[in-house]
Write an enzyme that holds these catalytic residues in place. Structure first.
Site, short mmCIF file in Angstrom:
data_model
loop_
_atom_site.label_atom_id
_atom_site.label_comp_id
_atom_site.label_asym_id
_atom_site.label_seq_id
_atom_site.Cartn_x
_atom_site.Cartn_y
_atom_site.Cartn_z
N LYS A 131 0.85 -1.21 0.00
CA LYS A 131 0.00 0.00 0.00
C LYS A 131 0.88 1.25 0.00
O LYS A 131 2.08 1.18 0.30
CB LYS A 131 -0.92 -0.02 1.22
N ARG A 186 -10.98 -0.46 14.15
CA ARG A 186 -10.98 0.32 12.92
C ARG A 186 -12.04 -0.23 11.96
O ARG A 186 -13.06 0.40 11.74
CB ARG A 186 -9.57 0.24 12.31
N HIS A 236 -6.42 -7.56 12.77
CA HIS A 236 -5.20 -6.72 12.81
C HIS A 236 -4.88 -6.36 14.26
O HIS A 236 -5.77 -6.00 15.02
CB HIS A 236 -5.45 -5.46 11.98
N ARG A 277 0.93 -10.84 6.96
CA ARG A 277 0.94 -9.64 6.11
C ARG A 277 2.18 -8.83 6.44
O ARG A 277 2.28 -8.21 7.50
CB ARG A 277 -0.33 -8.81 6.36
N TYR A 322 15.18 32.01 3.55
CA TYR A 322 13.99 32.79 3.89
C TYR A 322 13.99 33.20 5.36
O TYR A 322 14.31 32.40 6.25
CB TYR A 322 12.73 31.96 3.62
N CYS A 373 13.61 25.29 1.90
CA CYS A 373 12.71 25.88 0.90
C CYS A 373 11.94 24.77 0.19
O CYS A 373 12.11 23.60 0.49
CB CYS A 373 13.52 26.68 -0.12
N ASP A 430 12.17 23.59 -2.86
CA ASP A 430 12.94 22.72 -3.74
C ASP A 430 14.41 22.63 -3.39
O ASP A 430 15.16 21.92 -4.06
CB ASP A 430 12.84 23.23 -5.19
C1 LIG Z 1 -0.37 -1.78 6.83
C2 LIG Z 1 -0.96 -3.03 7.30
C3 LIG Z 1 -0.16 -4.17 7.52
C4 LIG Z 1 1.36 -4.13 7.46
O1 LIG Z 1 1.85 -3.74 8.72
P1 LIG Z 1 3.43 -3.61 8.99
O2 LIG Z 1 3.50 -3.17 10.40
O3 LIG Z 1 3.91 -2.57 8.04
O4 LIG Z 1 4.03 -4.93 8.73
C5 LIG Z 1 -0.79 -5.35 7.84
N1 LIG Z 1 -2.13 -5.42 7.95
C6 LIG Z 1 -2.93 -4.34 7.78
C7 LIG Z 1 -4.40 -4.49 7.94
C8 LIG Z 1 -2.38 -3.12 7.47
O5 LIG Z 1 -3.17 -2.06 7.31
#
Ligand SMILES: *Cc1c(COP(=O)(O)O)cnc(C)c1O
Length: 384
Positions: free
Chosen positions: A41, A138, A168, A221, A267, A313, A315
């Site tokens: 992602k 979430r 998660h 994941r 600046y 700045c 750039d």
């Molecule tokens: C981003 C995400 C992950 C990956 O997590 P890491 O800590 O980067 O390994 C896994 N599961 C879900 C649902 C996420 O949103």
């Protein structure tokens, strides 16, 4: 070399050998029975989705995950054919598009399923993973009756295939594992409500995968540690293997001059030279993600540390050099120069945030230079 080049000397180098190493280490750690879902992602945490997805699949990942449907479609359009799971919420009306492109969606609401099924075609099944909310709060199913309702309507719907169940963790990167254990036992409990277990059960992000084999089930994941970064500084010491950072960030001196004591810079003319000083100009600024709060942060020039002085700045920014260097000298903002190094964690600490945010904030206009076996294999400059 890739199809494009770049004409400003600022680039992020993406070391695909380090990526492969991090994935192979995780593959050994989880064993052959556990699938590896590479989380790509947010443009692969700023590393570039296409090249990272392809390299991850070549190194032992068999599934990809992204945050929303657009990111999955972007990968499909770049020719990535592996299964892709969308972790976030999608509109029911987009279920058909997902099915057409063989993109797996996350589901957690009975109403969503009802509505989405109106758009699905019987000959093009939509693959889904059910998300359980075991404590992150979430997205996800929290109650047994809703879970049973979902299970029933999936069974009755020929155009939907339940391929996985997941949750998660909220605290996998903290030393104290009490809350993780609570979430894990909650997952086991909710799993017992299913009449039939789907093919994939996955809970672990990087931190859980690295630290708690009991959370592996049959897929993990993998995000941050695939990119060679520790999920948090507090667990870094105790990781089962050393991670290799994938991203480094470089630029070159485009102008070098000696200024007199008392001269002011940039600046607001906020910086005043305390003595006669060598000042270098770098072609990187806040529009590249090198935000103004990085004033004072050091960079590496010829293996030596040099602080950014004056306001950053849009750039460009300025550094106080330890001595004169020629125009064209490579300056490293993140990464190594000889024995010296500046880590993503150092930048995160300076900005009082997490390493995830640092690689994500390196702007799209910074070209990504991919290296494999020490050779440049591709240069991706989205501008050209
Ligand atoms: C981003 C995400 C992950 C990956 O997590 P890491 O800590 O980067 O390994 C896994 N599961 C879900 C649902 C996420 O949103």
């Amino acid at each position: 070399m890739g199809q494009t080049n770049f004409y400003r000397d600022t680039w992020a180098e993406i070391n695909l050998d380090a990526l492969s190493y991090n994935i192979e280490k995780m593959r050994q750690h989880i064993g052959n029975d556990v699938k590896l879902i590479a989380v790509v992602k947010a443009n692969a945490y700023g590393h570039g989705d296409e090249d990272i997805a392809a390299a991850a699949l070549a190194s032992g990942a068999s599934y990809l995950a992204v945050a929303f449907l657009d990111e999955a479609l972007a990968l499909r359009k770049k020719g990535i054919n592996a299964p892709i799971l969308v972790l976030g919420a999608c509109r029911p009306i987009d279920a058909r598009l997902a099915a057409e492109w063989e993109i797996t969606l996350t589901v957690f609401q009975p109403q969503w399923l009802e509505e989405a099924s109106l758009y699905l075609l019987p000959d093009k099944k939509l693959k889904i993973h059910l998300k359980l909310d075991t404590g992150m709060g979430r997205l996800g199913v929290r109650e047994k009756d809703i879970l049973k309702k979902l299970e029933l309507s999936i069974k009755q719907n020929a155009s939907i295939h339940l391929e996985g169940v997941y949750t998660h963790f909220a605290t996998a990167d903290e030393i104290d594992s009490t809350y993780l254990e609570y979430q894990l036992s909650h997952f086991h409990k909710m799993l017992s409500y299913f009449d039939e277990r789907p093919k994939f059960l996955h809970l672990s992000n990087s931190a859980a995968a690295l630290r708690f084999p009991s959370t592996h089930f049959n897929a993990i994941r993998l995000g941050i540690s695939m990119y060679g970064l520790s999920p948090s500084p507090e667990i870094e010491e105790d990781l089962p293997y050393r991670l290799k950072p994938v991203l480094s960030l470089h630029t070159k001196l485009v102008h070098v001059k000696k200024i007199k004591k008392g001269s002011k810079l940039s600046y607001g003319a906020t910086y005043e030279a305390e003595e006669d000083e060598w000042i270098g100009t770098l072609p990187i600024g806040y529009a590249d993600g090198w935000i103004r709060r990085l004033n004072g942060q050091e960079v590496l020039v010829n293996g030596l540390r040099a602080p950014i002085v004056g306001r950053i700045c849009m750039d460009q920014c300025l550094v106080k050099l330890p001595n004169e260097f020629p125009v064209g000298t490579v300056v490293t903002l993140i990464g190594r120069q000889g024995g010296a190094s500046i880590s993503v964690n150092e930048i995160a600490k300076k900005l009082d945030t997490i390493n995830y945010e640092i690689t994500c904030m390196i702007a799209g206009r910074v070209p990504r230079v991919y290296k494999k076996d020490g050779q440049v294999t591709r240069i991706l400059n989205p501008l050209l």
